[in-house]
Design an enzyme around this catalytic site. Structure first.
Site, PDB file in Angstrom:
ATOM      1  N   LYS A  48       0.807  -1.220   0.000  1.00 54.37           N
ATOM      2  CA  LYS A  48       0.000   0.000   0.000  1.00 54.37           C
ATOM      3  C   LYS A  48       0.846   1.278   0.000  1.00 54.37           C
ATOM      4  O   LYS A  48       2.054   1.230   0.221  1.00 54.37           O
ATOM      5  CB  LYS A  48      -0.971  -0.007   1.186  1.00 54.37           C
TER       6      LYS A  48
HETATM    7  C1  LIG Z   1      -5.248  -4.313   0.765  1.00 52.80           C
HETATM    8  C2  LIG Z   1      -6.707  -4.208   0.722  1.00 52.80           C
HETATM    9  C3  LIG Z   1      -7.510  -4.647   1.777  1.00 52.80           C
HETATM   10  C4  LIG Z   1      -6.984  -5.418   2.945  1.00 52.80           C
HETATM   11  O1  LIG Z   1      -5.982  -4.757   3.634  1.00 52.80           O
HETATM   12  P1  LIG Z   1      -5.062  -5.580   4.666  1.00 52.80           P
HETATM   13  O2  LIG Z   1      -4.382  -4.506   5.450  1.00 52.80           O
HETATM   14  O3  LIG Z   1      -4.109  -6.393   3.821  1.00 52.80           O
HETATM   15  O4  LIG Z   1      -5.936  -6.439   5.494  1.00 52.80           O
HETATM   16  C5  LIG Z   1      -8.876  -4.434   1.698  1.00 52.80           C
HETATM   17  N1  LIG Z   1      -9.422  -3.836   0.640  1.00 52.80           N
HETATM   18  C6  LIG Z   1      -8.693  -3.413  -0.418  1.00 52.80           C
HETATM   19  C7  LIG Z   1      -9.370  -2.724  -1.542  1.00 52.80           C
HETATM   20  C8  LIG Z   1      -7.311  -3.596  -0.414  1.00 52.80           C
HETATM   21  O5  LIG Z   1      -6.603  -3.179  -1.474  1.00 52.80           O
END
Ligand SMILES: *Cc1c(COP(=O)(O)O)cnc(C)c1O
Length: 387
Positions: A197
């Site tokens: 992210k």
């Molecule tokens: C990465 C992501 C998640 C989950 O995030 P985590 O921190 O890995 O649990 C949920 N929704 C979207 C759209 C994502 O890209």
């Protein structure tokens, strides 16, 4: 020109920027001071989680926040905090990461998978309307790829039917809609700090919300059912330990000071990609546009739509060999048997189906490159699609 896949010379040999970006001095200092303090957990009197939470709430234009172990758990806690219960239905888009739906399952509710807009690929307000039942309790717009979902239209549907709105902002730190930050546009918003992210501590998440009672319920869900001012061994609710650590928060807090510069850098690159694609000898690829109302796209990804028939696995392999690795993107959620077997209901989602066939992604670390690198993407696509 022969393809690199067949032994020709690749379009690009220089490496792309790595992700995460190198540590900066502010991160190094804060992480070290947390490590030396011995206060590694968020219940030991340190301030990193509290400061991060306050900063995100402020940036999101809301009062409250809760730092959590990851965004999947954050979405789960937000749904609980908004009163979503077993038997309830929560509408999620068909073109998103699987966690948008599995968080609903964690809360004991039923994910209802609705189609996305065929052009911008965000949750479609008419598709939401069509998927409503008497059991619909909430909708979960996803700010896909860093561009805000069409929140005016989605909030209007939610208001007409008294539904809660949980924004999945896992990919959209710093994005704005009509000048207002995502995360603060619905009843709760959830960010992710997982390794891929735009801000990361390896893992992590954060929930923001406007309402005091929602905050208390989310906080309690993440803190073993305690209340904010209650006893340590007082657990009036059922809750879990879903907390972020101080060490993670110390990596993230200084990042907020450079987030906007990084978003600018990715937007500059994305603009260069659009220009280079339009200049292809036979333009066959376009950048997927944002929904109306987008004032700042945080550019987690650039999604490319290919307008000519192509063999996906061949194109992905050939692009990687050219030194321009692209990502194949999501299969439609409704095609995942694990979800439907767990009780998810999938509406007919032709736009998500088309996206999964026609759309490829340029990942965030490539967008951090010098804008001149955008030419390599168009050049490699021209070469590969012509073959
Ligand atoms: C990465 C992501 C998640 C989950 O995030 P985590 O921190 O890995 O649990 C949920 N929704 C979207 C759209 C994502 O890209």
């Amino acid at each position: 020109m022969s393809l690199a896949l067949n032994g020709g010379s690749p379009v690009r040999t220089a490496p792309w920027p790595s992700w995460p970006p190198p540590l900066d001095d502010a991160q190094r200092e804060l992480v070290l001071s947390v490590l030396e303090s011995g206060r590694w957990g968020a219940t030991q009197g340190g301030t990193a989680c509290a400061d991060l939470t306050a900063a995100f709430a402020r940036r999101s234009g809301v009062e409250y926040g809760v730092a959590v172990g990851n965004a999947t758990l954050g979405l789960f806690a937000a749904l609980l905090g908004l009163g979503v219960e077993p038997g309830d239905e929560v509408i999620v888009p068909a073109y998103t990461f699987v966690a948008s739906a599995t968080a609903v399952l964690l809360a004991g509710a039923t994910p209802v998978i609705a189609d996305v807009d065929p052009v911008d690929l965000h949750l479609s307000p008419p598709a939401v309307e069509a998927a409503l039942t008497s059991r619909t309790a909430a909708i979960m717009p996803v700010h896909l790829a860093g561009s805000p979902a069409d929140m005016d239209a989605l909030n209007a549907v939610a208001a007409r039917h008294s539904l809660a709105v949980v924004e999945d902002a896992a990919q959209a730190h710093g994005a704005t809609y009509h000048g207002r930050p995502v995360g603060g546009l619905g009843d709760a918003g959830v960010y992710s700090f997982q390794a891929s992210k735009a801000m990361t501590a390896g893992e992590g998440g954060l929930v923001v919300c406007r309402d005091r009672a929602v905050h208390e319920a989310v906080w309690s869900a993440c803190n073993v059912g305690r209340t904010l001012d209650g006893a340590w061994y007082g657990h009036p609710r059922v809750g879990w330990n879903l907390r972020l650590t101080e060490i993670q928060a110390a990596l993230l807090l200084p990042w907020l000071d450079r987030l906007d510069d990084e978003i600018d850098r990715r937007n500059t690159f994305a603009t260069a990609v659009e220009r280079e694609l339009a200049a292809m000898p036979t333009p066959a690829v376009t950048v997927v546009p944002q929904p109306p109302g987008t004032t700042r796209d945080s550019r987690h990804l650039v999604m490319l739509r290919v307008h000519v028939p192509f063999d996906r696995s061949f194109v992905l392999a050939a692009m990687a060999a050219e030194g321009v690795p692209l990502d194949g993107g999501y299969p439609p959620l409704g095609t995942m048997s694990a979800l439907t077997e767990a009780g998810a209901r999938a509406e007919h989602c032709p736009a998500a189906g088309a996206a999964s066939r026609e759309v490829l992604w340029v990942r965030q670390q490539m967008l951090m490159d010098d804008p001149a690198g955008a030419a390599h993407i168009a050049e490699a696509l021209t070469k590969v699609l012509a073959s």
